[in-house]
Write an enzyme that holds these catalytic residues in place. Structure first.
Site, PDB file in Angstrom:
ATOM      1  N   SER A 158       0.786  -1.212   0.000  1.00  0.00           N
ATOM      2  CA  SER A 158       0.000   0.000   0.000  1.00  0.00           C
ATOM      3  C   SER A 158       0.829   1.278   0.000  1.00  0.00           C
ATOM      4  O   SER A 158       0.308   2.344  -0.328  1.00  0.00           O
ATOM      5  CB  SER A 158      -0.904   0.010   1.232  1.00  0.00           C
ATOM      6  OG  SER A 158      -0.135   0.103   2.412  1.00  0.00           O
ATOM      7  N   SER A 182       3.353  -4.161   2.830  1.00  0.00           N
ATOM      8  CA  SER A 182       3.218  -2.846   2.196  1.00  0.00           C
ATOM      9  C   SER A 182       4.466  -1.985   2.138  1.00  0.00           C
ATOM     10  O   SER A 182       4.435  -0.917   1.527  1.00  0.00           O
ATOM     11  CB  SER A 182       2.127  -2.045   2.895  1.00  0.00           C
ATOM     12  OG  SER A 182       0.881  -2.481   2.429  1.00  0.00           O
TER      13      SER A 182
HETATM   14  N1  GLN Z   1      -1.566  -6.107   0.616  1.00  0.00           N
HETATM   15  C1  GLN Z   1      -1.907  -6.429   1.963  1.00  0.00           C
HETATM   16  C2  GLN Z   1      -3.331  -6.058   2.240  1.00  0.00           C
HETATM   17  O1  GLN Z   1      -3.964  -5.608   1.369  1.00  0.00           O
HETATM   18  C3  GLN Z   1      -0.961  -5.754   2.926  1.00  0.00           C
HETATM   19  C4  GLN Z   1      -1.216  -4.328   3.104  1.00  0.00           C
HETATM   20  C5  GLN Z   1      -0.276  -3.690   4.088  1.00  0.00           C
HETATM   21  O2  GLN Z   1       0.774  -4.225   4.415  1.00  0.00           O
HETATM   22  N2  GLN Z   1      -0.692  -2.538   4.594  1.00  0.00           N
HETATM   23  O3  GLN Z   1      -3.833  -6.237   3.313  1.00  0.00           O
END
Ligand code: GLN
Length: 491
Positions: A158, A182
């Site tokens: 993210s 993320s």
């Molecule tokens: N891609 C994962 C999710 O959508 C991790 C997101 C993150 O680490 N904030 O939950």
């Protein structure tokens, strides 16, 4: 002056101290580059006035010989960190006008050490996503393109804006958060370094919460050494976060470049997943050879519960998210939509304020926590989580210092290419990163090569709790062997 934007943090720090250039010049070079790079949509808010004020104060401190460890270093901050008096949206419509009255602990430590705020960066809404496409403020375009093509690619997510900003040289470093990957996944997609610290290493205070038992803040930079420099300022005990660990913060920079001779590196066989592209397998093999050449011992290990990590994560994370996001009701802050009565106001606000992915997570989370399903889903996922953690502990007990794995199962994909019909296609991106969050361990992604289309690929190193130093030493060994990767400027 554009070469100022290509400096490493270490070189910029030395140049500022030697007065080769001023903090104001360094900030201005970045602000000018940001203006030219607006088509990337990496920043959701530029803060040129604040940058000018902070840079001026830095120059004054440098002149007096009172420079802090990050004095005059211009940084980008993921728009999930609350910044006092500076709009913080979490990538959501529901916080479109939210101006925090307080500063997150991590950012306040960066400013304490002299860093300069360039602006706030784009992200998936409430950090839920792997491509930055769930942002209410629009997707980020990666500075990377496939050879001979101009299809816009995602920077990962993210923390997509933070990664794109560093890769595009419109910030010397940035902050991210990592709940399931993320920081590490966007670092791998954009050819930069990203570290997810041990759970409890950086304070979560003042960071908009997604899944509190998994969330950790961490740095992005173009070199391992730079990431280590940022990490020293970001880490530390904070009594305002009850899960923050009271563990001394070492000199991480000194760890980058230390010998890795005799270190035992685990190669978890479960990370050889079906359908993994040959290029990723080759990269992993190359990484093993590099570490071996630098004197490490490679040992095949087993983490038998790996295959349950992703499904368990997609129960635990939405469960915590549904609880954390209950506070956005239109009463206290952010968007407010009128309704017939107070329940109507809640419903209208949340229906209008949350995007599709966030609504999906809130519904999944509420479902798995509901009375009839709690044991079958949530409690079961928590048990799986304990087993995942134990897998790692068993390896560390056998003397393994760290694990080497690929960071992602593929290179960056095109905007709109994945997850449209089936969200699971997007979730599968996290297969190599979520285990680390479930186990609370530190992990670093380091650029290791380019694929056949000229796109960056990263390797991941996973360490023992609170042993980020070993990750910096190993990461440096990979960087020394692999070199650095920069996108050609087309924007
Ligand atoms: N891609 C994962 C999710 O959508 C991790 C997101 C993150 O680490 N904030 O939950």
């Amino acid at each position: 002056m554009s070469e100022l934007t290509s400096l490493t943090i270490a070189d910029a720090r030395d140049g500022l101290r030697k007065k080769s250039f001023s903090a104001a010049e360094l900030a201005n070079a970045h602000l000018a580059a940001m203006e030219k790079a607006r088509s990337l949509n990496a920043y959701v808010l530029e803060t040129p006035e604040r940058a000018a004020d902070m840079a001026k104060a830095s120059d004054a401190r440098i002149a007096k010989g009172e420079a802090g460890p990050l004095e005059g270093i211009p940084l980008a901050i993921k728009d999930l960190f609350c910044t006092q008096g500076v709009r913080t949206t979490a990538g959501s419509k529901i916080l479109h006008n939210f101006e925090p009255t307080y500063e997150s602990t991590v950012t306040s430590q960066l400013w304490r050490d002299g860093a300069v705020l360039l602006g706030k960066t784009n992200l998936d809404e409430f950090a839920m996503g792997s491509s930055n496409e769930t942002s209410a403020l629009g997707p980020v375009t990666s500075p990377w393109r496939r050879k001979g093509a101009n299809t816009p690619l995602v920077p990962g997510g993210s923390s997509g804006g933070s990664a794109a900003a560093v890769a595009a040289r419109i910030a010397l470093g940035s902050t991210g958060t990592d709940t399931g990957g993320s920081i590490r996944q966007p670092a791998a997609f954009t050819g930069i370094v990203g570290l997810k610290p041990t759970y409890g290493r950086c304070s979560r205070w003042g960071i908009v919460a997604f899944a509190s038992s998994l969330d950790q803040a961490g740095p992005f930079a173009r070199t391992v050494r730079d990431t280590a420099i940022l990490m020293r300022s970001m880490a530390g005990h904070d009594p305002k976060d009850t899960t923050s660990a009271d563990v001394a913060v070492p000199d991480y920079e000194a760890a980058a470049g230390k010998s890795i001779k005799g270190m035992k590196i685990g190669i978890p066989k479960e990370y050889r997943v079906d359908g993994m592209p040959a290029e990723i397998e080759k990269l992993w093999e190359q990484g093993r050879a590099w570490l071996k050449d630098a004197g490490a011992d490679l040992v095949e290990v087993s983490l038998p519960h790996t295959k349950y990590a992703l499904p368990a994560y997609y129960i635990v994370a939405p469960a915590e998210a549904s609880s954390n996001l209950a506070r956005y009701d239109g009463v206290r802050y952010g968007l407010r939509e009128q309704g017939r009565d107070v329940i109507g106001l809640y419903e209208a606000t949340r229906a209008k304020g949350f995007g599709k992915e966030v609504r999906r997570r809130v519904m999944i989370g509420t479902y798995v926590l509901s009375a009839g399903y709690y044991d079958a889903y949530y409690v079961r996922a928590q048990k799986v989580r304990t087993l995942i953690k134990k897998d790692f502990e068993d390896c560390f007990k056998q003397g393994i210092h760290a694990m080497l794995t690929p960071a992602t199962p593929s290179a960056a994909f095109g905007v709109g290419e994945k997850g449209g019909a089936d969200p699971i296609e997007m979730y599968l991106n996290d297969v190599f990163t979520v285990t680390v969050n479930m186990a609370g361990l530190p992990g670093i992604a380091v650029p290791a090569g380019l694929d056949g289309q000229g796109l960056p690929l990263g390797l991941q190193l996973i360490g023992r709790p609170f042993d980020e130093e070993t990750l910096f030493s190993l990461g440096q060994a990979i960087e020394d062997a692999a070199g650095r990767f920069e996108p050609e400027q087309w924007w």
